[in-house]
Design a protein around this motif. Structure first.
Motif, PDB file in Angstrom:
ATOM      1  N   MET A  52       0.840  -1.180   0.000  1.00  0.00           N
ATOM      2  CA  MET A  52       0.000   0.000   0.000  1.00  0.00           C
ATOM      3  C   MET A  52       0.882   1.238   0.000  1.00  0.00           C
ATOM      4  N   GLN A  53       0.412   2.237  -0.691  1.00  0.00           N
ATOM      5  CA  GLN A  53       1.038   3.546  -0.608  1.00  0.00           C
ATOM      6  C   GLN A  53       0.341   4.309   0.505  1.00  0.00           C
ATOM      7  N   ILE A  54       1.100   5.123   1.234  1.00  0.00           N
ATOM      8  CA  ILE A  54       0.527   5.851   2.360  1.00  0.00           C
ATOM      9  C   ILE A  54       0.481   7.329   2.032  1.00  0.00           C
ATOM     10  N   ASP A  55      -0.649   7.931   2.309  1.00  0.00           N
ATOM     11  CA  ASP A  55      -0.817   9.374   2.149  1.00  0.00           C
ATOM     12  C   ASP A  55      -1.536   9.875   3.390  1.00  0.00           C
ATOM     13  N   TRP A  56      -1.414  11.178   3.669  1.00  0.00           N
ATOM     14  CA  TRP A  56      -2.076  11.742   4.844  1.00  0.00           C
ATOM     15  C   TRP A  56      -2.343  13.218   4.643  1.00  0.00           C
ATOM     16  N   PRO A  57      -3.282  13.770   5.409  1.00  0.00           N
ATOM     17  CA  PRO A  57      -3.549  15.212   5.332  1.00  0.00           C
ATOM     18  C   PRO A  57      -2.402  15.983   5.990  1.00  0.00           C
ATOM     19  N   ALA A  58      -2.333  17.254   5.693  1.00  0.00           N
ATOM     20  CA  ALA A  58      -1.248  18.108   6.185  1.00  0.00           C
ATOM     21  C   ALA A  58      -1.140  18.088   7.707  1.00  0.00           C
ATOM     22  N   ASP A  59      -2.256  18.004   8.410  1.00  0.00           N
ATOM     23  CA  ASP A  59      -2.214  18.002   9.879  1.00  0.00           C
ATOM     24  C   ASP A  59      -1.400  16.838  10.432  1.00  0.00           C
ATOM     25  N   PHE A  60      -1.523  15.666   9.817  1.00  0.00           N
ATOM     26  CA  PHE A  60      -0.742  14.525  10.271  1.00  0.00           C
ATOM     27  C   PHE A  60       0.737  14.767  10.016  1.00  0.00           C
ATOM     28  N   GLY A  61       1.058  15.296   8.847  1.00  0.00           N
ATOM     29  CA  GLY A  61       2.455  15.614   8.534  1.00  0.00           C
ATOM     30  C   GLY A  61       3.039  16.616   9.520  1.00  0.00           C
ATOM     31  N   ASP A  62       2.247  17.618   9.896  1.00  0.00           N
ATOM     32  CA  ASP A  62       2.699  18.606  10.885  1.00  0.00           C
ATOM     33  C   ASP A  62       2.955  17.950  12.237  1.00  0.00           C
ATOM     34  N   TRP A  63       2.045  17.067  12.654  1.00  0.00           N
ATOM     35  CA  TRP A  63       2.214  16.355  13.924  1.00  0.00           C
ATOM     36  C   TRP A  63       3.489  15.519  13.894  1.00  0.00           C
ATOM     37  N   LEU A  64       3.702  14.808  12.790  1.00  0.00           N
ATOM     38  CA  LEU A  64       4.881  13.962  12.657  1.00  0.00           C
ATOM     39  C   LEU A  64       6.155  14.803  12.670  1.00  0.00           C
ATOM     40  N   ASP A  65       6.135  15.952  12.009  1.00  0.00           N
ATOM     41  CA  ASP A  65       7.289  16.861  12.028  1.00  0.00           C
ATOM     42  C   ASP A  65       7.611  17.314  13.453  1.00  0.00           C
ATOM     43  N   ARG A  66       6.584  17.628  14.240  1.00  0.00           N
ATOM     44  CA  ARG A  66       6.807  18.063  15.630  1.00  0.00           C
ATOM     45  C   ARG A  66       7.418  16.937  16.464  1.00  0.00           C
ATOM     46  N   VAL A  67       6.941  15.718  16.266  1.00  0.00           N
ATOM     47  CA  VAL A  67       7.512  14.578  16.990  1.00  0.00           C
ATOM     48  C   VAL A  67       8.976  14.397  16.598  1.00  0.00           C
ATOM     49  N   GLU A  68       9.280  14.486  15.312  1.00  0.00           N
ATOM     50  CA  GLU A  68      10.663  14.338  14.846  1.00  0.00           C
ATOM     51  C   GLU A  68      11.561  15.420  15.424  1.00  0.00           C
ATOM     52  N   THR A  69      11.074  16.645  15.492  1.00  0.00           N
ATOM     53  CA  THR A  69      11.857  17.745  16.057  1.00  0.00           C
ATOM     54  C   THR A  69      12.180  17.486  17.522  1.00  0.00           C
ATOM     55  N   ALA A  84       7.034   1.958  12.714  1.00  0.00           N
ATOM     56  CA  ALA A  84       6.669   0.535  12.626  1.00  0.00           C
ATOM     57  C   ALA A  84       5.219   0.374  12.169  1.00  0.00           C
ATOM     58  N   GLU A  85       4.326   1.233  12.682  1.00  0.00           N
ATOM     59  CA  GLU A  85       2.917   1.143  12.293  1.00  0.00           C
ATOM     60  C   GLU A  85       2.731   1.523  10.827  1.00  0.00           C
ATOM     61  N   LEU A  86       3.433   2.545  10.370  1.00  0.00           N
ATOM     62  CA  LEU A  86       3.356   2.928   8.959  1.00  0.00           C
ATOM     63  C   LEU A  86       3.915   1.815   8.074  1.00  0.00           C
ATOM     64  N   LYS A  87       4.986   1.175   8.517  1.00  0.00           N
ATOM     65  CA  LYS A  87       5.562   0.052   7.767  1.00  0.00           C
ATOM     66  C   LYS A  87       4.556  -1.089   7.672  1.00  0.00           C
ATOM     67  N   HIS A  88       3.838  -1.342   8.765  1.00  0.00           N
ATOM     68  CA  HIS A  88       2.802  -2.386   8.754  1.00  0.00           C
ATOM     69  C   HIS A  88       1.754  -2.080   7.678  1.00  0.00           C
ATOM     70  N   LEU A  89       1.328  -0.824   7.611  1.00  0.00           N
ATOM     71  CA  LEU A  89       0.348  -0.427   6.590  1.00  0.00           C
ATOM     72  C   LEU A  89       0.932  -0.573   5.197  1.00  0.00           C
ATOM     73  N   ARG A 137      -1.613   5.102  18.568  1.00  0.00           N
ATOM     74  CA  ARG A 137      -2.638   4.560  17.689  1.00  0.00           C
ATOM     75  C   ARG A 137      -2.698   5.425  16.434  1.00  0.00           C
ATOM     76  N   LEU A 138      -2.587   4.810  15.278  1.00  0.00           N
ATOM     77  CA  LEU A 138      -2.806   5.504  14.012  1.00  0.00           C
ATOM     78  C   LEU A 138      -4.216   5.169  13.550  1.00  0.00           C
ATOM     79  N   ILE A 139      -4.963   6.184  13.210  1.00  0.00           N
ATOM     80  CA  ILE A 139      -6.314   5.985  12.686  1.00  0.00           C
ATOM     81  C   ILE A 139      -6.243   6.151  11.174  1.00  0.00           C
ATOM     82  N   CYS A 140      -6.774   5.159  10.464  1.00  0.00           N
ATOM     83  CA  CYS A 140      -6.606   5.102   9.014  1.00  0.00           C
ATOM     84  C   CYS A 140      -7.931   4.891   8.294  1.00  0.00           C
ATOM     85  N   TRP A 141      -7.920   5.266   7.047  1.00  0.00           N
ATOM     86  CA  TRP A 141      -9.068   5.047   6.169  1.00  0.00           C
ATOM     87  C   TRP A 141      -8.541   4.513   4.844  1.00  0.00           C
TER      88      TRP A 141
END
Length: 132
Positions: A1-18, A36-41, A82-86
């Motif tokens: 599967m390819q993974i995509d997300w809205p900008a808000d998720f990307g912003d959250w992930l950037d803050r965690v990385e920082t 690991a969860e993204l890899k599972h998806l 927990r990652l919530i996905c659609w």
């Protein structure tokens, strides 16, 4: 599967990385678990069904307008990501990771707000995808 997300998720992930880059140990744990969860998806060959749900990938019963799934990890003291996905219908290549939360820190508030929050984020992702 390819993974995509809205900008808000990307912003959250950037803050965690920082925070992780600055030495925040909790953020480092969160980042490892999210990866690991993204890899599972990403490793999924097809969208899940209610018949194929697992402890790691489960259908979210609190969903409103869209069929939602949550990705989780085995117990880890003090961290419960927990990652919530659609999985958009008629698509076997795109998974939208909508938002993540540390259930260890916010408890039932996370579970109780999943459906309502997800509806708006899916709509946001759809708008962003049509502009892209």
């Amino acid at each position: 599967m390819q993974i995509d997300w809205p900008a808000d998720f990307g912003d959250w992930l950037d803050r965690v990385e920082t925070r992780a880059d600055k030495g925040d140990e909790h953020a480092k744990q969160v980042l490892v678990l999210v990866a690991a969860e993204l890899k599972h998806l990403q490793d999924l060959k097809e969208p899940p069904t209610r018949e194929t749900e697992t402890a790691t990938l489960r259908w979210v019963r609190q969903s409103k307008r869209y069929p939602l799934w949550r990705v989780s990890h085995p117990y880890r003291d003090g961290v419960a990501i927990r990652l919530i996905c659609w999985f958009p219908p008629d698509s076997d290549v795109v998974v939208v990771a909508l938002f993540a939360g540390d259930k260890a820190r916010i408890g039932d508030v996370f579970r109780n707000s999943v459906g309502a929050r997800a509806d708006g984020l899916i709509d946001q992702w759809k708008r962003e995808a049509t502009r892209g």
